[in-house]
Scaffold this active site. Structure first.
Site, PDB file in Angstrom:
ATOM      1  N   ASP A 346       0.848  -1.193   0.000  1.00  0.00           N
ATOM      2  CA  ASP A 346       0.000   0.000   0.000  1.00  0.00           C
ATOM      3  C   ASP A 346       0.883   1.242   0.000  1.00  0.00           C
ATOM      4  O   ASP A 346       2.097   1.154  -0.151  1.00  0.00           O
ATOM      5  CB  ASP A 346      -0.936  -0.022   1.207  1.00  0.00           C
ATOM      6  N   HIS A 676       1.891  -8.977  -3.993  1.00  0.00           N
ATOM      7  CA  HIS A 676       0.824  -8.011  -3.718  1.00  0.00           C
ATOM      8  C   HIS A 676       1.426  -6.614  -3.605  1.00  0.00           C
ATOM      9  O   HIS A 676       2.193  -6.326  -2.684  1.00  0.00           O
ATOM     10  CB  HIS A 676       0.120  -8.396  -2.422  1.00  0.00           C
ATOM     11  N   ASP A 724       1.439 -17.480  -5.489  1.00  0.00           N
ATOM     12  CA  ASP A 724       2.043 -16.319  -6.159  1.00  0.00           C
ATOM     13  C   ASP A 724       0.973 -15.583  -6.942  1.00  0.00           C
ATOM     14  O   ASP A 724       0.875 -15.693  -8.159  1.00  0.00           O
ATOM     15  CB  ASP A 724       3.174 -16.778  -7.078  1.00  0.00           C
ATOM     16  N   GLU A 733       2.728 -10.525  -0.129  1.00  0.00           N
ATOM     17  CA  GLU A 733       3.022  -9.100  -0.128  1.00  0.00           C
ATOM     18  C   GLU A 733       4.528  -8.877  -0.100  1.00  0.00           C
ATOM     19  O   GLU A 733       5.306  -9.752   0.279  1.00  0.00           O
ATOM     20  CB  GLU A 733       2.376  -8.417   1.084  1.00  0.00           C
TER      21      GLU A 733
END
Length: 869
Positions: A346, A676, A724, A733
């Protein structure tokens, strides 16, 4: 997460049923047992995995998901509530249903779409929401297959501000997914990168056989270069597989494209080379540049596909990090908190994660002052890495660490404000955003979250490191770090129990920690190592962690940092009493012994227990951190068993595992590539890049803490609890504190070269500090070098490094130069020869701006480490 559970509709709700996709033909409803494709549609598990944009914070109120939307937004799609990872099958029928209300009233559109440009719409359902909840349902046929579609409720465009509430969101239909069976490739599992010529070489074979099997090692041309028999190991607890192991360590010839054949299976190819990990050191550090916030990323440095404008500098649609307010009720000021690294997948920036990541980069550099194999830091010197600050006279790894340090310093509460000197725990978006999303395109407001004791102590520790490591390169910045560290530590002692809220997880992770005794120990240790002050020594020796066991079988991480203080006390030169220092160092080797024993128990050769509790979110970094302890034990003792343990632990990360996958992008025949990340969203948008080479995936997580793997991998054996896929944030992530562990161990591995026999010591050095003068601004020291070998030394070059600001002013009986903290002394013409048993000496005067001034921890003569007397 648990799959969403359906509930009966409220009696007061009205139902609006629509059949067919717009003006198309009618469709039969999906069968009653059709699978549910929405996770947590009744919001019984809270907000996750729902996200929003252009709205106020999401919250569950009376069992419904509610938020506010400002009036006057130009378009319906300027605000939305959504969920990613919705699987759709072309030609299958689905029924979308939801309860919706809006006060005072607004149009709402539910759209199933491609989650990235061009945002192709698969189906759309319109509703007019009022203050009374109504049920909306529509059945339709989906035109395209998409395993990662997006459901968005468009809630913008109303003239007046609205309160929007959703409940019982459901998408039933499609065929149940086929059982997921990972492609694990050949049953012979190796380190797909390769092996160091003199190091351990082990593989694991999955087989039904219970007796030993023959194995053959073949060259790239197919010639058999070594052979032997396997060792049967039985059923491996972590994978549930019956396995054998192969030890081919006796093969030491460099080569490329080798393969191992056992039981009719041939492994992925690998190399045997002493230069195996040189590029990994650079690649793992490059990840941090790719994660930088507040700076344009230069494609000439990292590759054109990774070039992007600066994120979060207030350029629309960003609302910027240059003037960020606090959450309501937290503070009455705004701070410029630009810079730093985006923490993970993020756009948030978290001090406690940034703290350990910064520590490990700084410690990677500091190790070069005390580790015999580190070549004095030449491979981490200025101009060695792909960073924009290269060639500025500062080692590049320090330049990279400084990008985060500057951000951490900006997070400190200003003087004159409540909790002055404390540090804000984090800064991130007001609401979660969807995947993918480039930093410069993030439209969410940014917020400072409340200060915490943990964050404050993270700054104290890393700023103390900064003060001593930057002193030879930038005295002004070092002094700024020194002041911030001392201020933060004092503030933490004044406010020792200010904890981050575990419920503060909207828009970014909570990163809560209600036990900060380990942070106090770490910070006191770093401040003592930098300053030598007795007050910090008293605090660290009074801590229960100073004599306690700080090395957990499952490794250390951002929430357990006492090990950081212990490792630095063991390696960074300091003034601990001799007995205490010996005990500290013995604790490191004792922990390394337990990790070696565990590694030998594990059929896949990793230094972690094999139970499900050892496979958790980000566990790959903990495996590596246990390897860091093994590597540190080697640096302290020169015992090759510890080095070999650290080397072997990386086999698991690079392919010797049940899934036969390298968890580092770009490294290995079959490597992860869809981690991610909002930035590296190639799997969802082919115009975006994959994560750059050298990015570490979090790894198997037996708790299955995201809806994608909860549905896909239910019942998995621990080592198989990974996929994956970009949608699996709990197993796949990326994160700065995982890559910092990779950076540390990659640098260590690159330093080992062939990993041959450890050479015997043939010299000893006595370093004598004759004390300070001129009010502590200078000191005089002398080195006596003795030849303890059997051959004469004809010409000598002595090298050591200071811990901080010390700088040689003049010297005698040697030609002495200094670069940064590193001092090099070369013989004069009259004292070049040192006979066996003979000795020479030289001395110097040096200046210092204060702080600790211990004897060097490593002194080399002609590149070889000497024993210290």
């Amino acid at each position: 997460m648990t799959p969403s559970r359906r509930r009966l509709l409220l009696a007061a709700a009205t139902t609006l049923a629509l059949t067919g996709a717009g003006a198309g033909a009618a469709h039969a409803d999906p069968p009653p047992d059709a699978p549910e494709q929405i996770d947590n549609g009744d919001f019984s598990a809270g907000v996750s995995p729902w996200f929003s944009f252009g709205t106020g914070p999401l919250a569950v109120t009376d069992g419904r998901l509610c938020t506010t939307v400002a009036g006057g937004l130009a378009n319906p799609w300027d605000a939305g509530i959504g969920q990613d990872g919705v699987p759709l099958i072309a030609g299958a029928e689905y029924t979308l249903g939801f309860d919706v209300s809006a006060t005072p009233g607004a149009a709402v559109k539910a759209v199933l779409q491609l989650g990235s440009a061009p945002y192709t719409t698969y189906a759309a359902v319109d509703a007019t929401a009022t203050g009374t909840a109504q049920r909306v349902e529509q059945t339709f046929t989906v035109p395209d297959t998409n395993p990662n579609a997006q459901l968005i409720f468009q809630v913008g465009g109303a003239a007046q501000a609205q309160t929007i509430c959703l409940d019982d969101v459901s998408l039933r239909g499609g065929e149940p997914p086929e059982p997921y069976v990972p492609d694990t490739g050949p049953r012979v599992r190796v380190n797909q990168v390769g092996y160091l010529p003199g190091g351990p070489k082990n593989a694991t074979v999955v087989t039904e056989a219970t007796e030993a099997l023959p194995w053959q090692l073949r060259s790239a041309a197919g010639a058999v270069v070594a052979s032997g028999t396997t060792t049967a190991r039985g059923v491996d607890a972590a994978s549930g597989q019956n396995v054998h192991t192969v030890d081919f360590s006796s093969y030491r010839t460099p080569g490329t494209g080798l393969t191992l054949t056992v039981d009719g299976e041939t492994s992925h190819p690998f190399d045997v080379s002493g230069a195996l990990y040189d590029q990994l050191r650079s690649d793992s550090l490059q990840f941090f540049y790719a994660q930088r916030s507040g700076i344009a990323i230069d494609g000439d440095l990292i590759g054109d596909e990774y070039a992007r404008p600066a994120g979060h500098l207030g350029v629309a649609p960003n609302q910027g990090d240059t003037n960020v307010p606090c959450q309501p009720g937290v503070c009455d000021y705004s701070l410029d908190v630009r810079g730093g690294w985006y923490d993970a997948g993020d756009h948030g920036k978290y001090v406690v994660n940034g703290g350990i990541a910064t520590y490990q980069l700084l410690n990677t550099f500091e190790r070069t002052k005390t580790a015999a194999t580190a070549n004095g830091g030449a491979e981490l010197a200025d101009g060695t890495l792909r960073v924009p600050e290269r060639d500025n006279g500062v080692p590049d790894i320090l330049d990279e660490a400084r990008w985060e340090l500057e951000f951490l310093l900006r997070m400190q509460v200003p003087a004159g404000k409540p909790l002055a000197g404390m540090v804000h725990h984090k800064i991130h978006d007001q609401n979660w955003t969807g995947l993918p999303l480039a930093p410069q395109d993030d439209p969410q407001p940014r917020e400072l979250h409340a200060p915490s004791t943990a964050a404050t102590l993270n700054l104290a520790a890393t700023a103390a490191q900064c003060a001593r490591l930057f002193a030879p390169y930038d005295a002004t910045f070092a002094a700024r770090c020194d002041t911030a560290a001392k201020t933060a530590y004092a503030a933490a002692k004044a406010h020792p129990a200010v904890y981050a809220s575990p419920t503060d997880g909207t828009g970014g992770g909570a990163y809560d920690d209600s036990n900060v005794t380990d942070e106090f120990y770490w910070a006191a240790a770093e401040l003592y190592l930098t300053t030598g002050a007795q007050t910090y020594l008293a605090d660290l020796t009074a801590s229960p962690h100073h004599t306690g066991n700080v090395f957990d079988p499952r490794g250390f991480g951002w929430q357990s940092v006492a090990a950081l203080g212990r490792l630095d006390l063991a390696t960074v030169p300091n003034g601990l009493p001799a007995a205490d220092l010996a005990r500290v160092r013995a604790s490191v080797t004792a922990a390394a012994d337990t990790y070696l024993a565990e590694l030998r128990r594990q059929a896949y050769g990793l230094p972690m227990p094999g139970d499900a509790n050892s496979y958790f979110w980000g566990g790959n970094s903990n495996v590596i951190n246990n390897a860091v302890v093994l590597a540190t034990a080697f640096d302290l003792t020169r015992n090759a068993a510890y080095r070999d343990g650290a080397v072997q632990a990386m086999d698991y990360i690079l392919g010797r595992n049940a899934l036969n996958i390298s968890y580092v992008t770009g490294w290995g025949e079959h490597a992860a590539e869809n981690q991610h990340s909002r930035i590296f969203g190639h799997q969802l948008d082919p115009s975006l890049p994959r994560p750059p080479a050298g990015s570490l995936a979090g790894g198997p997580n037996a708790a299955l803490q995201d809806p994608f793997v909860a549905q896909l991998l239910a019942g998995c054996e621990p080592m198989f609890c990974y996929v994956d896929d970009i949608n699996s944030y709990s197993t796949n992530e990326v994160a700065i504190n995982w890559n910092s562990a990779l950076t540390w161990i990659a640098s260590f591995l690159a330093d080992q070269g062939d990993a041959g026999a450890v050479p015997a010591t043939t010299c000893s050095v006595a370093y004598t500090n004759y004390g300070a003068w001129q009010g502590g601004t200078g000191f005089t020291a002398q080195l006596t070098i003795r030849n303890t070998g059997s051959s004469a030394v004809n010409g000598w070059n002595v090298r050591f490094a200071f811990t901080g600001s010390q700088r040689v002013r003049e010297a005698w009986l040697a030609k002495v130069t200094q670069s940064g903290a590193t001092v090099t002394a070369r013989n004069e013409s009259h004292n070049a020869k040192i006979a066996p048993g003979g000795s020479v000496m030289f001395g110097f005067n040096a200046t210092t701006s204060g702080g600790a001034n211990p004897s060097p921890g490593l002194i080399t003569v002609n590149g070889a480490a000497c024993s210290l007397t």
